[in-house]
Design a protein around this motif. Structure first.
Motif, PDB file in Angstrom:
ATOM      1  N   TYR A   1     -17.873  11.998 -37.361  1.00 49.32           N
ATOM      2  CA  TYR A   1     -19.014  12.862 -35.904  1.00 49.32           C
ATOM      3  C   TYR A   1     -20.056  12.198 -35.528  1.00 49.32           C
ATOM      4  O   TYR A   1     -19.855  12.024 -34.119  1.00 49.32           O
ATOM      5  N   PRO A   2     -20.648  11.609 -36.513  1.00 47.01           N
ATOM      6  CA  PRO A   2     -21.373  10.745 -35.328  1.00 47.01           C
ATOM      7  C   PRO A   2     -20.518  10.001 -34.637  1.00 47.01           C
ATOM      8  O   PRO A   2     -21.694   9.754 -33.579  1.00 47.01           O
ATOM      9  N   ALA A   3     -18.977   9.218 -35.056  1.00 47.57           N
ATOM     10  CA  ALA A   3     -19.331   8.664 -33.804  1.00 47.57           C
ATOM     11  C   ALA A   3     -18.518   9.208 -32.947  1.00 47.57           C
ATOM     12  O   ALA A   3     -18.720   8.916 -31.170  1.00 47.57           O
ATOM     13  N   ARG A   4     -18.054  11.059 -32.786  1.00 52.42           N
ATOM     14  CA  ARG A   4     -17.587  11.507 -31.786  1.00 52.42           C
ATOM     15  C   ARG A   4     -18.338  12.145 -31.147  1.00 52.42           C
ATOM     16  O   ARG A   4     -18.323  11.777 -30.059  1.00 52.42           O
ATOM     17  N   TRP A   5     -20.161  11.965 -31.602  1.00 47.29           N
ATOM     18  CA  TRP A   5     -20.539  12.134 -30.513  1.00 47.29           C
ATOM     19  C   TRP A   5     -21.333  11.124 -29.372  1.00 47.29           C
ATOM     20  O   TRP A   5     -21.323  11.800 -27.862  1.00 47.29           O
ATOM     21  N   LEU A   6     -20.863  10.547 -29.938  1.00 47.83           N
ATOM     22  CA  LEU A   6     -20.868   8.314 -29.075  1.00 47.83           C
ATOM     23  C   LEU A   6     -20.140   8.701 -28.131  1.00 47.83           C
ATOM     24  O   LEU A   6     -20.395   8.724 -26.720  1.00 47.83           O
ATOM     25  N   ASP A   7     -19.206   8.864 -28.320  1.00 46.18           N
ATOM     26  CA  ASP A   7     -17.871   8.887 -27.644  1.00 46.18           C
ATOM     27  C   ASP A   7     -17.879  10.149 -26.403  1.00 46.18           C
ATOM     28  O   ASP A   7     -16.575   9.356 -25.713  1.00 46.18           O
TER      29      ASP A   7
ATOM     30  N   GLU B   1      -8.571  19.435 -21.310  1.00 45.25           N
ATOM     31  CA  GLU B   1      -9.737  18.511 -20.540  1.00 45.25           C
ATOM     32  C   GLU B   1     -11.167  17.517 -21.381  1.00 45.25           C
ATOM     33  O   GLU B   1     -10.635  17.523 -23.250  1.00 45.25           O
ATOM     34  N   ARG B   2     -11.014  17.148 -20.735  1.00 45.48           N
ATOM     35  CA  ARG B   2     -11.943  15.636 -21.291  1.00 45.48           C
ATOM     36  C   ARG B   2     -13.777  16.667 -22.228  1.00 45.48           C
ATOM     37  O   ARG B   2     -13.687  17.183 -21.086  1.00 45.48           O
ATOM     38  N   PHE B   3     -14.098  16.187 -22.991  1.00 43.37           N
ATOM     39  CA  PHE B   3     -14.916  16.652 -23.703  1.00 43.37           C
ATOM     40  C   PHE B   3     -16.258  15.944 -23.499  1.00 43.37           C
ATOM     41  O   PHE B   3     -16.380  14.520 -23.749  1.00 43.37           O
ATOM     42  N   LEU B   4     -16.976  16.340 -22.945  1.00 47.16           N
ATOM     43  CA  LEU B   4     -18.222  15.112 -22.890  1.00 47.16           C
ATOM     44  C   LEU B   4     -19.559  16.512 -23.060  1.00 47.16           C
ATOM     45  O   LEU B   4     -19.340  17.459 -23.043  1.00 47.16           O
ATOM     46  N   GLU B   5     -20.916  16.047 -23.459  1.00 51.01           N
ATOM     47  CA  GLU B   5     -22.244  16.398 -24.049  1.00 51.01           C
ATOM     48  C   GLU B   5     -22.502  16.759 -22.937  1.00 51.01           C
ATOM     49  O   GLU B   5     -23.330  18.521 -23.662  1.00 51.01           O
ATOM     50  N   THR B   6     -22.533  16.526 -21.642  1.00 44.08           N
ATOM     51  CA  THR B   6     -23.408  17.526 -20.710  1.00 44.08           C
ATOM     52  C   THR B   6     -22.286  18.582 -19.979  1.00 44.08           C
ATOM     53  O   THR B   6     -23.085  19.486 -18.809  1.00 44.08           O
TER      54      THR B   6
ATOM     55  N   LYS C   1     -20.129  11.022 -24.801  1.00 44.81           N
ATOM     56  CA  LYS C   1     -21.242  10.179 -23.103  1.00 44.81           C
ATOM     57  C   LYS C   1     -20.231   9.870 -21.896  1.00 44.81           C
ATOM     58  O   LYS C   1     -19.608   9.059 -22.460  1.00 44.81           O
ATOM     59  N   LEU C   2     -20.914  10.421 -20.998  1.00 43.28           N
ATOM     60  CA  LEU C   2     -20.471   9.340 -20.306  1.00 43.28           C
ATOM     61  C   LEU C   2     -20.385   7.910 -20.092  1.00 43.28           C
ATOM     62  O   LEU C   2     -19.448   6.653 -19.301  1.00 43.28           O
ATOM     63  N   SER C   3     -21.665   7.282 -20.764  1.00 48.35           N
ATOM     64  CA  SER C   3     -21.558   5.603 -21.346  1.00 48.35           C
ATOM     65  C   SER C   3     -20.449   5.089 -22.083  1.00 48.35           C
ATOM     66  O   SER C   3     -20.761   3.777 -22.701  1.00 48.35           O
ATOM     67  N   SER C   4     -19.411   5.614 -22.808  1.00 46.46           N
ATOM     68  CA  SER C   4     -18.530   5.534 -23.320  1.00 46.46           C
ATOM     69  C   SER C   4     -17.691   4.582 -23.048  1.00 46.46           C
ATOM     70  O   SER C   4     -17.662   4.258 -21.311  1.00 46.46           O
ATOM     71  N   HIS C   5     -16.748   3.994 -23.566  1.00 46.28           N
ATOM     72  CA  HIS C   5     -16.519   2.536 -23.113  1.00 46.28           C
ATOM     73  C   HIS C   5     -14.697   3.206 -23.759  1.00 46.28           C
ATOM     74  O   HIS C   5     -14.833   3.255 -24.915  1.00 46.28           O
ATOM     75  N   PRO C   6     -13.727   2.844 -23.299  1.00 47.28           N
ATOM     76  CA  PRO C   6     -11.940   2.406 -24.382  1.00 47.28           C
ATOM     77  C   PRO C   6     -12.215   1.185 -25.244  1.00 47.28           C
ATOM     78  O   PRO C   6     -13.508   0.443 -25.673  1.00 47.28           O
ATOM     79  N   ILE C   7     -10.875   1.393 -26.122  1.00 47.79           N
ATOM     80  CA  ILE C   7     -11.033   0.665 -27.535  1.00 47.79           C
ATOM     81  C   ILE C   7     -11.153  -1.256 -26.885  1.00 47.79           C
ATOM     82  O   ILE C   7     -11.599  -1.776 -27.380  1.00 47.79           O
ATOM     83  N   GLU C   8     -10.280  -0.905 -26.008  1.00 50.95           N
ATOM     84  CA  GLU C   8     -10.476  -2.571 -25.481  1.00 50.95           C
ATOM     85  C   GLU C   8     -11.147  -2.734 -24.171  1.00 50.95           C
ATOM     86  O   GLU C   8     -10.975  -2.368 -23.463  1.00 50.95           O
ATOM     87  N   VAL C   9     -11.646  -3.281 -24.396  1.00 49.39           N
ATOM     88  CA  VAL C   9     -12.859  -3.985 -23.560  1.00 49.39           C
ATOM     89  C   VAL C   9     -13.019  -5.527 -23.135  1.00 49.39           C
ATOM     90  O   VAL C   9     -12.992  -5.797 -24.241  1.00 49.39           O
ATOM     91  N   GLU C  10     -13.188  -5.318 -21.937  1.00 50.97           N
ATOM     92  CA  GLU C  10     -12.429  -6.451 -21.813  1.00 50.97           C
ATOM     93  C   GLU C  10     -14.352  -8.192 -22.214  1.00 50.97           C
ATOM     94  O   GLU C  10     -15.406  -7.368 -22.051  1.00 50.97           O
TER      95      GLU C  10
END
Length: 778
Positions: free
Chosen positions: A410-416, A534-539, A418-427
């Motif tokens: 859940y702490p990690a889900r809280w981070l994800d 739908e996509r879940f966002l904290e906002t 956010k709009l500032s999240s990013h995909p698992i594969e990041v260049e």
């Protein structure tokens, strides 16, 4: 020599004209002068004809550089030497082209300083009086180049022969066992000309020794390790269930710490054979050591055969009997041991696939490690497998699979969210950016190294979707196929698909390549439910621009049958935006059974209260994880504006008002959620007053019943719930809890005797009493 400050070229990876096959590395360590020097002889294969050799080096003074082609007696000397500081590269040009298809040996001498940088080869002063001085390595992700010239990329694996010259009486450690150790006065000049010349310069060679280690299997440079210092050790061993071989296990630390190493050693002894059984792959090295260091950048580092980590992560004072510390040490030890397979035997091709290492290692860990935000979903599954099959076998009373939800999921889900999240594969662009990617919030390295969320739990859902046995067989197939090699995401999916015959790559595609995770809204209709993602966002609800992804969601629906038995429909998938699912609406149902999927479920407020009552009934089919999931989802929806706070409070009231069970992890979910609301509304007494009254009504009776003093009859839940209940009651202003804290603290101030303050409550008592004292003064 030409030095440039040019920026790296667009091609940020090393050229592959020349690749390393074997390193013969000799290192002289002078702890007294805080310096090191050495020679590295690298056997190379010339893939394409070239006159330039490009490798990584940083913060080293390079001496003589020579090259000898295999089958030729002539030694080539460089015609030009360049360094790119930004890219941390050395570019050596030779007077003639090296033919394609040939082999050569590149010899480089080097010097460096043992600083306190916590990266590369560095120096640690282990105590205040400066007596316990030692050196050790930390190479992940790109710091091997600070210790010796090398091809510092994970895909460029090679074997290593490591030799260490150090003070007699000190201890040398490396990935492999020592095959010989000699006092310098007995060392033959023929064995190593550079080393022989070095020994000749020593003031008294009888005070120095040479340790030669066995050859490693193919290994990435960031997993190479060595250390020198006044180490002591505790020793054990385990017997391989696959071959019957007995392998030694040791934990090293300085003399003032080593007595606290037994618990971690015991954990390693027990998990090693379990890992071999689960993955059906034998640990390939002849030994496994742990070195606990006072100064270390990460929590722990999975150097193959020589795990290194902080003293706080691997040591446990047996006199304190601190449950929280034991859980942390056990999770850390088993997590790093998991890397001996995932990350060391099989290594990601490049840093954008870091989750392939950390996700698997989380198989055993209470805390997550090293993945970009979306990766958490992938790791979650592996984490759960590890809890069920590894640590959970040793400590079933800890309920680690459920503990994971509160501590990481859940702490990690809280981070994800956010709009500032990013995909698992990041260049990962140039080497200077790798650290930035690794440290993207908790996304990649949270608490020593915690992965971002999305991908983790989805793997957990995948595990339940395909079945645990097949899932593990697929993981084993992946390991065996890619042993000593490097992998990318598709290799893992193919391994699992080869056993399950299900479309795993298609299922995981958007979880890995897209940001975020879904909210699944449940609308009750006649004859069933309508579900929509739908996509879940904290906002709050996502707008069109942030709501394009359609995930493949395993819904895992729990339903009650006519005979009051229940079943879980783990094959029910949501592959489109919305669908209708036929259900008997007169009977109990719940989505995301076991909280295995990485998504939020939204029910109507009325259904939520009904589920809360069903969750705590004596004949409830709901698991501990179900109860945790209901609470966490309700408050996530409330905090994001998808539903009302009163709806979440109604759920808690329906579950906990008359519930007598001491399930710490459920109460922890309630406590954490209520504390978040309290911290948000702390300046509004009209809100905070009723909220604190509610908190006191829930936690005050539990705090009084369990009391401040630990009892011999305490269960694991009792030990943890005591701390949580007293904290919640006191923070809410409960007179009994606050009075007890103040009295014990006053006794300590008056007498200097802290015996009335239990160690597990000490930090909390000091914090709360101090804050109350300050608020009284103001």
């Amino acid at each position: 020599m030409v030095l440039t400050d040019s920026t790296p070229s667009i091609d940020y990876r090393l050229p592959t004209d020349v690749v390393p096959k074997h390193y013969n590395l000799t290192v002289h360590t002078d702890l007294g002068n805080a310096t090191f020097d050495g020679v590295v002889r690298t056997d190379l294969h010339i893939v394409r004809g070239t006159s330039k050799i490009v490798f990584n080096t940083l913060d080293l003074e390079l001496g003589e550089i020579t090259l000898q082609l295999q089958g030729h007696e002539d030694v080539l000397h460089e015609s030009k030497r360049e360094f790119d500081r930004v890219a941390a590269r050395g570019i050596i040009t030779f007077p003639k082209t090296l033919p394609a298809g040939t082999n050569a040996r590149l010899t480089i001498t080097f010097e460096g300083k043992l600083t306190s940088s916590l990266s590369g080869y560095y120096r640690c002063v282990g105590d205040a009086d400066g007596k316990n001085v030692y050196s050790l390595t930390q190479f992940q992700p790109t710091a091997a180049r600070k210790a010796f010239p090398c091809w510092d990329e994970p895909a460029l694996k090679a074997t290593f022969d490591i030799t260490m010259l150090s003070r007699f009486g000190s201890v040398n450690l490396s990935n492999m066992p020592a095959q010989s150790e000699k006092v310098c006065t007995t060392y033959s000049h023929e064995e190593d000309s550079w080393l022989a010349r070095k020994i000749a310069t020593l003031e008294d060679p009888s005070l120095w020794k040479v340790t030669q280690f066995q050859t490693t299997p193919p290994i990435s440079t960031y997993l190479v390790a060595y250390a020198n210092g006044p180490f002591k050790f505790l020793e054990s061993s385990y017997k391989s269930p696959l071959s019957g071989k007995v392998r030694p296990l040791r934990i090293y630390a300085t003399a003032d710490y080593i007595w606290q190493g037994q618990f971690a050693l015991n954990v390693v002894q027990k998990v090693m054979p379990l890992y071999e059984e689960v993955f059906d792959v034998e640990y390939p090295l002849p030994k496994l050591d742990i070195l606990a260091s006072s100064d270390f950048d990460l929590g722990g580092m999975e150097n193959w055969g020589l795990i290194i980590g902080r003293t706080s992560c691997f040591l446990d004072d047996p006199n304190e009997n601190n449950l929280r510390n034991k859980q942390y040490v056990a999770s850390m030890a088993s997590h790093e041991v998991a890397h001996m397979w995932f990350g060391d035997i099989t290594t990601m091709e490049w840093w954008d696939n870091l989750y392939l290492n950390e996700g698997f290692a989380t198989l055993v860990n209470i805390r997550m490690s090293g993945i970009p935000t979306h990766a958490l979903l992938t790791v979650a599954a592996f984490y759960q497998v590890g809890e069920n099959f590894i640590l959970d076998r040793l400590f079933p009373e800890w309920r680690l699979d459920a503990h994971f939800l509160g501590s990481n999921f859940y702490p990690a889900r809280w981070l994800d969210a956010k709009l500032s999240s990013h995909p698992i594969e990041v260049e990962c662009p140039d080497a200077n950016k790798i650290i930035q990617v690794i440290n993207l919030s908790s996304t990649t390295y949270r608490t020593a190294r915690q992965p971002p969320v999305s991908s983790l739990p989805q793997f957990l859902a995948t595990q339940h979707y395909v079945g645990q046995d097949k899932f593990l067989k697929g993981v084993s197939a992946y390991l065996k196929k890619h042993k000593y090699k490097n992998t990318v995401t598709s290799d893992l999916w193919e391994g699992i698909q080869s056993v399950t015959n299900k479309g795993i790559p298609e299922m995981m595609d958007n979880w890995v390549k897209k940001m975020g995770y879904p909210i699944i809204s449940v609308t009750e209709k006649e004859g069933g439910v309508h579900v929509r993602q739908e996509r879940f966002l904290e906002t709050g609800p996502a707008d069109a621009a942030h709501n394009e992804t359609i995930w493949t969601v395993p819904l895992s629906i729990l339903t009650m049958n006519e005979d009051e038995s229940f079943e879980i429909h783990s094959d029910e998938l949501l592959t489109e935006r919305e669908k209708f699912i036929p259900l008997d609406m007169s009977r109990l149902f719940k989505l995301n059974s076991g909280t295995t999927g990485f998504y939020v479920v939204q029910y109507s407020p009325e259904r939520l209260i009904t589920l809360g009552k069903q969750a705590v009934s004596s004949d409830s089919p709901f698991s501990l994880q179900d109860r945790i999931g209901l609470v966490r989802d309700a408050f996530a929806l409330a905090s994001s504006g998808h539903s009302s706070v009163s709806s979440a409070l109604g759920l808690v009231n329906s579950m906990c008002a008359t519930w007598q069970a001491d399930e710490y992890l459920v109460w922890d979910a309630v406590a954490d959620s209520l504390s978040r609301i309290a911290s948000t509304w702390w300046e509004h007494p009209e809100v905070l007053g009723p909220l604190n009254a509610f908190r006191m009504s829930l936690f005050g009776p539990i705090a009084k019943r369990l009391g401040f003093e630990p009892l011999a009859s305490d269960t694991t839940d009792d030990q943890q719930l005591r701390v949580k209940a007293i904290e919640q009651a006191a923070e809410a202003g409960d007179p009994w809890a606050v009075g007890e804290m103040a009295a014990r603290f006053t006794h300590f101030l008056d007498t200097g005797d802290s015996s009335e303050i239990p160690s597990e409550l000490a930090g909390m008592i000091y914090r709360i009493v101090s804050s109350l004292s300050l608020s009284t003064r103001t």
